[in-house]
Motif scaffolding. Structure first.
Motif, PDB file in Angstrom:
ATOM      1  N   THR A  51     -71.447 -33.686 -48.899  1.00 25.52           N
ATOM      2  CA  THR A  51     -72.898 -33.666 -48.689  1.00 25.52           C
ATOM      3  C   THR A  51     -73.284 -34.763 -47.700  1.00 25.52           C
ATOM      4  N   GLU A  52     -74.091 -34.418 -46.713  1.00 24.95           N
ATOM      5  CA  GLU A  52     -74.486 -35.383 -45.690  1.00 24.95           C
ATOM      6  C   GLU A  52     -75.830 -36.051 -45.977  1.00 24.95           C
TER       7      GLU A  52
ATOM      8  N   GLY B   7     -78.627 -40.291 -24.916  1.00 23.43           N
ATOM      9  CA  GLY B   7     -77.241 -40.652 -25.164  1.00 23.43           C
ATOM     10  C   GLY B   7     -77.177 -41.598 -26.353  1.00 23.43           C
ATOM     11  N   TRP B   8     -76.277 -41.312 -27.299  1.00 22.42           N
ATOM     12  CA  TRP B   8     -76.300 -41.973 -28.606  1.00 22.42           C
ATOM     13  C   TRP B   8     -74.883 -42.426 -28.936  1.00 22.42           C
ATOM     14  N   GLN B   9     -74.654 -43.734 -28.987  1.00 22.03           N
ATOM     15  CA  GLN B   9     -73.351 -44.302 -29.342  1.00 22.03           C
ATOM     16  C   GLN B   9     -73.472 -45.019 -30.686  1.00 22.03           C
ATOM     17  N   ASN B  10     -72.593 -44.681 -31.625  1.00 22.11           N
ATOM     18  CA  ASN B  10     -72.618 -45.283 -32.959  1.00 22.11           C
ATOM     19  C   ASN B  10     -71.557 -46.373 -33.093  1.00 22.11           C
ATOM     20  N   GLU B  11     -71.839 -47.312 -33.977  1.00 20.87           N
ATOM     21  CA  GLU B  11     -70.870 -48.354 -34.323  1.00 20.87           C
ATOM     22  C   GLU B  11     -71.025 -48.651 -35.814  1.00 20.87           C
ATOM     23  N   TYR B  12     -70.123 -48.114 -36.626  1.00 23.74           N
ATOM     24  CA  TYR B  12     -70.234 -48.248 -38.083  1.00 23.74           C
ATOM     25  C   TYR B  12     -69.236 -49.256 -38.614  1.00 23.74           C
ATOM     26  N   GLN B  13     -69.752 -50.231 -39.395  1.00 23.25           N
ATOM     27  CA  GLN B  13     -68.925 -51.232 -40.050  1.00 23.25           C
ATOM     28  C   GLN B  13     -68.928 -50.949 -41.548  1.00 23.25           C
ATOM     29  N   LYS B  14     -67.824 -50.401 -42.025  1.00 26.29           N
ATOM     30  CA  LYS B  14     -67.772 -49.968 -43.424  1.00 26.29           C
ATOM     31  C   LYS B  14     -67.924 -51.131 -44.388  1.00 26.29           C
ATOM     32  N   ASP B  15     -67.384 -52.304 -44.065  1.00 29.70           N
ATOM     33  CA  ASP B  15     -67.464 -53.442 -44.975  1.00 29.70           C
ATOM     34  C   ASP B  15     -68.907 -53.857 -45.240  1.00 29.70           C
ATOM     35  N   SER B  16     -69.721 -53.879 -44.211  1.00 31.00           N
ATOM     36  CA  SER B  16     -71.125 -54.285 -44.366  1.00 31.00           C
ATOM     37  C   SER B  16     -72.027 -53.103 -44.691  1.00 31.00           C
ATOM     38  N   GLY B  17     -71.554 -51.898 -44.392  1.00 30.06           N
ATOM     39  CA  GLY B  17     -72.377 -50.714 -44.597  1.00 30.06           C
ATOM     40  C   GLY B  17     -73.395 -50.491 -43.499  1.00 30.06           C
ATOM     41  N   ILE B  18     -73.339 -51.289 -42.429  1.00 30.88           N
ATOM     42  CA  ILE B  18     -74.318 -51.195 -41.352  1.00 30.88           C
ATOM     43  C   ILE B  18     -73.791 -50.311 -40.224  1.00 30.88           C
ATOM     44  N   CYS B  19     -74.634 -49.387 -39.794  1.00 30.50           N
ATOM     45  CA  CYS B  19     -74.320 -48.570 -38.629  1.00 30.50           C
ATOM     46  C   CYS B  19     -75.344 -48.883 -37.545  1.00 30.50           C
TER      47      CYS B  19
ATOM     48  N   PRO C  63     -72.758 -41.776 -47.771  1.00 31.25           N
ATOM     49  CA  PRO C  63     -71.564 -42.447 -47.259  1.00 31.25           C
ATOM     50  C   PRO C  63     -70.657 -41.513 -46.464  1.00 31.25           C
ATOM     51  N   TYR C  64     -70.541 -40.269 -46.887  1.00 28.59           N
ATOM     52  CA  TYR C  64     -69.723 -39.302 -46.137  1.00 28.59           C
ATOM     53  C   TYR C  64     -70.229 -39.157 -44.706  1.00 28.59           C
TER      54      TYR C  64
ATOM     55  N   GLU D   6     -69.460 -42.266 -42.566  1.00 32.78           N
ATOM     56  CA  GLU D   6     -68.052 -42.452 -42.241  1.00 32.78           C
ATOM     57  C   GLU D   6     -67.508 -41.380 -41.302  1.00 32.78           C
ATOM     58  N   THR D   7     -67.999 -40.146 -41.438  1.00 34.61           N
ATOM     59  CA  THR D   7     -67.394 -39.047 -40.684  1.00 34.61           C
ATOM     60  C   THR D   7     -68.264 -38.521 -39.545  1.00 34.61           C
ATOM     61  N   VAL D   8     -69.572 -38.481 -39.751  1.00 39.89           N
ATOM     62  CA  VAL D   8     -70.460 -37.946 -38.714  1.00 39.89           C
ATOM     63  C   VAL D   8     -70.902 -39.054 -37.760  1.00 39.89           C
ATOM     64  N   PHE D   9     -71.338 -40.178 -38.322  1.00 43.63           N
ATOM     65  CA  PHE D   9     -71.716 -41.318 -37.488  1.00 43.63           C
ATOM     66  C   PHE D   9     -70.458 -42.034 -36.989  1.00 43.63           C
ATOM     67  N   GLY D  10     -69.820 -42.791 -37.859  1.00 50.47           N
ATOM     68  CA  GLY D  10     -68.605 -43.504 -37.482  1.00 50.47           C
ATOM     69  C   GLY D  10     -68.797 -44.283 -36.202  1.00 50.47           C
ATOM     70  N   ASP D  11     -67.830 -44.172 -35.311  1.00 52.50           N
ATOM     71  CA  ASP D  11     -67.930 -44.756 -33.971  1.00 52.50           C
ATOM     72  C   ASP D  11     -68.074 -43.657 -32.927  1.00 52.50           C
TER      73      ASP D  11
END
Length: 250
Positions: free
Chosen positions: A239-240, A168-180, A146-147, A150-155
Motif C-alpha cells: 500500500t502506498e 523535474g523531481w529528484q528524491n533523496e531518502y534517508q531511511k535512518d532519519s525517515g526524511i525524504c 514506508p513502502y 522506500e520504493t517509489v521515492f527512494g533516490d
C-alpha cells in the motif's frame, strides 16, 4: 524557496490524476460509519482549495487552513469561480493554528501530515486538531507509507509534465532519519511561449503505523483505523497511501 512557492501555479495541473470526488466520498462514508453529520469541517493543509470546494459543494460549511500564501491565492480564486464564497480560508501553520470555535470534522488530504518532519510538530498538530474538534468528532487524513518512501521515492528521479508546465523531481531518502528531500525544478510556460524556471526543495517524513497511532493516542484520540484506499479496504504490504480515521475522545 519556501515549499510550494514554485509549485503553487502548477500544482493542480501536476495533480490532475487525483480523484478529489473519491476522497470526498471516503470522508462522507467515514462520517456515516461514525454516525456523524458534521456541519462545519476543517480542511487542514488545504492548498489550492480543490478538496475544500468539493466538500462545500456537498453542503458542508468549510474552513481551509494552509501555510502558503501562494497556494491560498489560488484557493481564493477557485472558491469565487466555483460559486462557494462562504468558505473561510486562513493562512496558518498546521502545528500552530487557531480557530474561533470547534468543528465537527477535520480532514487533511494528499500527505500533508508527512510534511510535519519534526515529531514534536506532529504532536502539536494532533493536539490542536483534538482541541478544536467536537467531542466524538472525527479526524481523517492520509499519509505516504514506508513502502512508498522506500520504493517509489527512494533516490529516484521523475518528470511530471503537461502542455503548460514541466517539473523535474529528484528524491533523496534517508531511511535512518525517515526524511525524504525532493529537489524540484519547475518550468512554467509564459504567454510568449518561453518558459520560466523556479527551483525549490521540499521535505517529507516517513511515519510508521506505530508512530502515528502513538501520536494520536497521546493527543486524546481513539478508535484509530488504517485503510488501504478510499474504499476502506485493508492495507497491504505494498500500500502506498494509508487513509486514517481517529475519533476525538474528551
Amino acid at each position: 524557496m519556501k515549499a510550494y512557492e514554485a509549485l503553487a501555479a502548477v500544482y493542480d495541473a501536476l495533480n490532475g490524476d487525483v480523484d478529489y470526488a473519491a476522497f470526498a466520498s471516503f470522508y462522507e462514508a467515514a462520517f456515516r460509519r461514525a454516525h456523524l453529520a458534521p456541519d462545519l469541517v476543517l480542511d487542514l493543509g488545504c492548498g489550492t482549495g480543490k478538496m475544500t470546494t468539493e466538500m462545500a459543494k456537498r453542503g458542508y460549511d468549510m474552513i481551509g487552513i494552509d501555510g502558503s500564501a501562494e497556494m491560498l491565492s489560488h484557493a481564493f480564486e477557485r472558491k469565487n469561480a466555483e460559486g462557494q464564497p462562504g468558505i473561510l480560508f486562513l493562512q496558518q501553520s498546521m502545528q500552530s493554528f487557531e480557530l474561533y470555535g470547534t468543528v465537527g470534522a477535520v480532514i487533511s488530504s494528499l500527505d500533508c501530515i508527512n510534511y510535519l518532519t519534526d515529531k514534536n510538530d506532529l504532536d502539536r498538530c494532533f493536539s490542536l486538531v483534538h482541541n478544536y474538534l467536537d467531542p466524538d468528532g472525527i479526524f481523517l487524513f492520509d499519509v505516504n507509507t514506508p513502502y512508498k518512501f522506500e520504493t517509489v521515492f527512494g533516490d529516484n528521479a521523475y518528470i511530471l509534465e503537461n502542455e503548460d508546465c514541466y517539473c523535474g523531481w529528484q528524491n533523496e531518502y534517508q531511511k535512518d532519519s525517515g526524511i525524504c528531500r525532493f529537489y524540484l525544478s519547475v518550468f512554467t510556460k509564459e504567454a510568449d511561449g518561453t518558459y520560466w524556471r523556479t527551483d525549490e526543495e521540499q521535505q517529507e517524513r516517513c511515519y510508521t503505523k506505530e508512530e502515528l497511532t502513538a501520536a494520536l493516542t497521546r493527543a486524546g484520540f481513539g478508535e484509530i483505523e488504517f485503510f488501504g484506499d478510499v474504499d476502506m479496504s485493508a492495507p497491504t504490504d505494498t500500500t502506498e497511501r494509508w487513509f486514517i480515521k481517529a475519533i476525538c475522545k474528551k
